[in-house]
Design an enzyme around this catalytic site. Structure first.
Site, PDB file in Angstrom:
ATOM      1  N   THR A 142       0.807  -1.226   0.000  1.00  0.00           N
ATOM      2  CA  THR A 142       0.000   0.000   0.000  1.00  0.00           C
ATOM      3  C   THR A 142       0.838   1.273   0.000  1.00  0.00           C
ATOM      4  OG1 THR A 142      -0.104  -0.094   2.397  1.00  0.00           O
ATOM      5  CG2 THR A 142      -1.976  -1.042   1.210  1.00  0.00           C
ATOM      6  N   ALA A 143       2.149   1.151   0.193  1.00  0.00           N
ATOM      7  CA  ALA A 143       2.983   2.360   0.297  1.00  0.00           C
ATOM      8  C   ALA A 143       4.435   2.019  -0.027  1.00  0.00           C
ATOM      9  CB  ALA A 143       2.901   2.928   1.719  1.00  0.00           C
TER      10      ALA A 143
ATOM     11  N   ASP B  75      -3.531  -8.342   8.339  1.00  0.00           N
ATOM     12  CA  ASP B  75      -2.434  -7.863   9.172  1.00  0.00           C
ATOM     13  C   ASP B  75      -1.429  -9.004   9.308  1.00  0.00           C
ATOM     14  OD1 ASP B  75      -0.806  -7.150  11.392  1.00  0.00           O
ATOM     15  OD2 ASP B  75      -2.395  -5.880  12.196  1.00  0.00           O
TER      16      ASP B  75
ATOM     17  N   TYR C  89      14.631  -2.115  16.546  1.00  0.00           N
ATOM     18  CA  TYR C  89      14.455  -2.168  15.085  1.00  0.00           C
ATOM     19  C   TYR C  89      15.660  -2.880  14.451  1.00  0.00           C
ATOM     20  CZ  TYR C  89      13.993  -0.909  10.183  1.00  0.00           C
ATOM     21  OH  TYR C  89      13.895  -0.985   8.808  1.00  0.00           O
TER      22      TYR C  89
ATOM     23  N   LYS D  79      15.913  -6.439  12.167  1.00  0.00           N
ATOM     24  CA  LYS D  79      16.488  -6.566  10.821  1.00  0.00           C
ATOM     25  C   LYS D  79      17.700  -7.508  10.831  1.00  0.00           C
ATOM     26  CE  LYS D  79      13.453  -4.303   8.485  1.00  0.00           C
ATOM     27  NZ  LYS D  79      12.627  -4.926   7.442  1.00  0.00           N
TER      28      LYS D  79
ATOM     29  N   PRO E 113      18.404  -1.827   2.185  1.00  0.00           N
ATOM     30  CA  PRO E 113      18.588  -0.410   1.854  1.00  0.00           C
ATOM     31  C   PRO E 113      19.045   0.442   3.041  1.00  0.00           C
ATOM     32  CG  PRO E 113      16.315  -1.183   1.422  1.00  0.00           C
ATOM     33  CD  PRO E 113      16.977  -2.175   2.310  1.00  0.00           C
TER      34      PRO E 113
ATOM     35  N   VAL F 101      15.557   5.452   2.749  1.00  0.00           N
ATOM     36  CA  VAL F 101      14.642   5.564   1.606  1.00  0.00           C
ATOM     37  C   VAL F 101      13.495   6.484   2.034  1.00  0.00           C
ATOM     38  CG1 VAL F 101      13.337   4.288  -0.135  1.00  0.00           C
ATOM     39  CG2 VAL F 101      15.086   3.091   1.206  1.00  0.00           C
TER      40      VAL F 101
ATOM     41  N   PHE G 265       8.081   5.519   5.961  1.00  0.00           N
ATOM     42  CA  PHE G 265       8.822   4.865   7.054  1.00  0.00           C
ATOM     43  C   PHE G 265       9.056   5.787   8.258  1.00  0.00           C
ATOM     44  CE2 PHE G 265      12.907   3.809   9.052  1.00  0.00           C
ATOM     45  CZ  PHE G 265      12.754   2.465   9.350  1.00  0.00           C
TER      46      PHE G 265
HETATM   47  P1  NDP Z   1       6.243   2.369   4.342  1.00  0.00           P
HETATM   48  O1  NDP Z   1       5.790   2.759   5.712  1.00  0.00           O
HETATM   49  O2  NDP Z   1       6.130   3.353   3.247  1.00  0.00           O
HETATM   50  O3  NDP Z   1       5.499   1.017   3.905  1.00  0.00           O
HETATM   51  C1  NDP Z   1       5.358  -0.044   4.810  1.00  0.00           C
HETATM   52  C2  NDP Z   1       4.372  -1.062   4.256  1.00  0.00           C
HETATM   53  O4  NDP Z   1       4.273  -2.142   5.202  1.00  0.00           O
HETATM   54  C3  NDP Z   1       2.981  -0.487   4.077  1.00  0.00           C
HETATM   55  O5  NDP Z   1       2.450  -0.927   2.847  1.00  0.00           O
HETATM   56  C4  NDP Z   1       2.189  -1.077   5.225  1.00  0.00           C
HETATM   57  O6  NDP Z   1       0.855  -1.303   4.800  1.00  0.00           O
HETATM   58  C5  NDP Z   1       2.902  -2.418   5.452  1.00  0.00           C
HETATM   59  N1  NDP Z   1       2.690  -2.899   6.798  1.00  0.00           N
HETATM   60  C6  NDP Z   1       3.174  -2.381   7.955  1.00  0.00           C
HETATM   61  N2  NDP Z   1       2.713  -3.072   9.005  1.00  0.00           N
HETATM   62  C7  NDP Z   1       1.917  -4.058   8.491  1.00  0.00           C
HETATM   63  C8  NDP Z   1       1.141  -5.097   9.087  1.00  0.00           C
HETATM   64  N3  NDP Z   1       1.095  -5.268  10.411  1.00  0.00           N
HETATM   65  N4  NDP Z   1       0.450  -5.919   8.271  1.00  0.00           N
HETATM   66  C9  NDP Z   1       0.477  -5.757   6.927  1.00  0.00           C
HETATM   67  N5  NDP Z   1       1.193  -4.804   6.308  1.00  0.00           N
HETATM   68  C10 NDP Z   1       1.893  -3.961   7.105  1.00  0.00           C
HETATM   69  O7  NDP Z   1       7.761   1.910   4.538  1.00  0.00           O
HETATM   70  P2  NDP Z   1       8.861   1.340   3.509  1.00  0.00           P
HETATM   71  O8  NDP Z   1       8.298   1.124   2.174  1.00  0.00           O
HETATM   72  O9  NDP Z   1      10.050   2.180   3.660  1.00  0.00           O
HETATM   73  O10 NDP Z   1       9.177  -0.053   4.228  1.00  0.00           O
HETATM   74  C11 NDP Z   1       9.141  -1.297   3.563  1.00  0.00           C
HETATM   75  C12 NDP Z   1      10.221  -2.174   4.146  1.00  0.00           C
HETATM   76  O11 NDP Z   1      11.487  -1.591   3.890  1.00  0.00           O
HETATM   77  C13 NDP Z   1      10.141  -2.359   5.663  1.00  0.00           C
HETATM   78  O12 NDP Z   1      10.406  -3.716   5.961  1.00  0.00           O
HETATM   79  C14 NDP Z   1      11.271  -1.471   6.185  1.00  0.00           C
HETATM   80  O13 NDP Z   1      11.778  -1.920   7.403  1.00  0.00           O
HETATM   81  C15 NDP Z   1      12.278  -1.617   5.075  1.00  0.00           C
HETATM   82  N6  NDP Z   1      13.290  -0.582   4.966  1.00  0.00           N
HETATM   83  C16 NDP Z   1      12.936   0.739   4.820  1.00  0.00           C
HETATM   84  C17 NDP Z   1      13.914   1.706   4.735  1.00  0.00           C
HETATM   85  C18 NDP Z   1      13.597   3.157   4.657  1.00  0.00           C
HETATM   86  O14 NDP Z   1      14.484   3.990   4.935  1.00  0.00           O
HETATM   87  N7  NDP Z   1      12.393   3.548   4.250  1.00  0.00           N
HETATM   88  C19 NDP Z   1      15.329   1.340   4.716  1.00  0.00           C
HETATM   89  C20 NDP Z   1      15.595  -0.064   4.884  1.00  0.00           C
HETATM   90  C21 NDP Z   1      14.605  -0.975   4.986  1.00  0.00           C
HETATM   91  P3  NDP Z   1      -0.451  -1.027   5.671  1.00  0.00           P
HETATM   92  O15 NDP Z   1      -0.152   0.102   6.608  1.00  0.00           O
HETATM   93  O16 NDP Z   1      -1.521  -0.705   4.647  1.00  0.00           O
HETATM   94  O17 NDP Z   1      -0.713  -2.318   6.352  1.00  0.00           O
HETATM   95  C1  8X3 Z   2      15.595   1.814   7.669  1.00  0.00           C
HETATM   96  C2  8X3 Z   2      16.839   2.621   7.561  1.00  0.00           C
HETATM   97  O1  8X3 Z   2      18.751   3.621   8.926  1.00  0.00           O
HETATM   98  O2  8X3 Z   2      16.498   4.200   9.601  1.00  0.00           O
HETATM   99  O3  8X3 Z   2      15.833   0.468   7.811  1.00  0.00           O
HETATM  100  O4  8X3 Z   2      17.373   2.023  10.032  1.00  0.00           O
HETATM  101  S1  8X3 Z   2      17.380   3.115   9.113  1.00  0.00           S
END
Ligand code: NDP
Ligand code: 8X3
Length: 255
Positions: free
Chosen positions: A11-12, A60, A153, A157, A183, A186, A190
């Protein structure tokens, strides 16, 4: 026939961008997340734009009964899942360990570790049965190094890294590939989630440098899933040019 990819957290952010780039490259998709309206909107847009087939599953990842019911509800032809992208995840809070909020810890552990395990437990047997598959776990630079206040967190990971290795070892004999993508910063929802909706705090994370965007990660995932059958990309660590490691940034200050 086009391959079927299941993406959690579509979704995001990274999940949504991955859905977009895979749709553009003719993969059929199972999109999952909690926000049903966003899922349906994305699915309709991708169907209309790229003419691919899409199923949406609204659940969920923290609730195994919901995960089980959702996967079991798929028609048989949709249970032939070629690629699973374990992307759903989050950080909540940024406190020192002595000030940690128990509910924040539980949300991160339940989503990033247990949720990933629940999905994998449901889908990996289908892959074993079909004798093929590819699982990609979205990890982080936080899975390679622990930074101040990142305690739980980072631990989740690190667990994703360890589980990626464990899955690779256990699924090797079944011809199933296992990879992770890790990554640095990003710019997605987040940080807004981490700071519980405080957009000022969230935008400070990306101030003074150009972070990665979700498409940068989606392109890496596309690369991983389009390698020939004999190639497994074990891990891609991908960073913004201005970020050397988890807390080392080259930020330009405004004069
Ligand atoms: P976003 O918050 O933009 O997206 C997170 C997604 O995870 C949403 O689609 C959300 O959907 C879903 N989600 C969260 N909790 C649940 C749940 N309980 N059940 C089902 N879906 C869930 O973050 P990112 O796109 O940045 O994150 C994606 C992944 O990348 C994560 O694992 C994050 O740890 C990882 N990551 C992100 C980084 C960053 O800097 N952004 C860097 C490194 C890793 P919904 O709320 O609709 O359920
Ligand atoms: C997300 C990046 O550096 O905030 O995994 O942990 S950081």
């Amino acid at each position: 026939m086009s391959k079927i990819v299941l993406i959690t957290g579509a979704t995001a952010g990274i999940g949504e961008a991955t859905a977009h780039i895979l749709a553009k490259n003719n993969f059929n998709l199972i999109l999952t997340g909690r926000r049903k309206e966003l899922l349906e909107k994305l699915a309709n847009h991708l169907r209309e734009t790229f003419g691919i087939s899409i199923k949406t599953l609204n659940f969920d990842v923290r609730n195994f009964d919901e995960v089980e019911e959702a996967i079991d509800s798929l028609p048989d032809n949709w249970k032939h899942i070629d690629i699973l992208i374990n992307n759903a995840g989050l950080a909540v809070g940024l406190n020192t360990i002595d000030q940690g909020v128990i509910d924040d810890w539980e949300r991160m552990i339940d989503t990033n570790i247990k949720g990933l395990l629940y999905i994998t437990r449901k889908i990996s047997p289908l892959m074993v049965q079909q004798g093929s598959g590819h699982i990609i776990n979205v990890s982080s630079v936080a899975g390679k190094e622990t930074y101040p206040n990142g305690n739980v967190y980072c631990a989740t990971k690190h667990a994703v890294q360890s589980l990626t290795k464990g899955m690779r070892l256990d699924l090797l004999k079944h011809g199933i590939k296992v990879s992770s993508v890790s990554p640095g910063a990003v710019d997605t929802e987040f940080s807004l989630v981490r700071f519980k909706g405080d957009s000022d705090k969230a935008s400070l994370v990306y101030k003074g440098f150009t972070p990665l965007n979700a498409l940068d990660i989606a392109e890496s995932i596309l690369f991983m899933v389009t390698r020939p059958a004999h190639v497994n990309i074990d891990d891609i660590l991908i960073m913004p040019s201005s970020q050397a490691f988890s807390r080392d940034f080259n930020r330009k200050t405004e004069s």
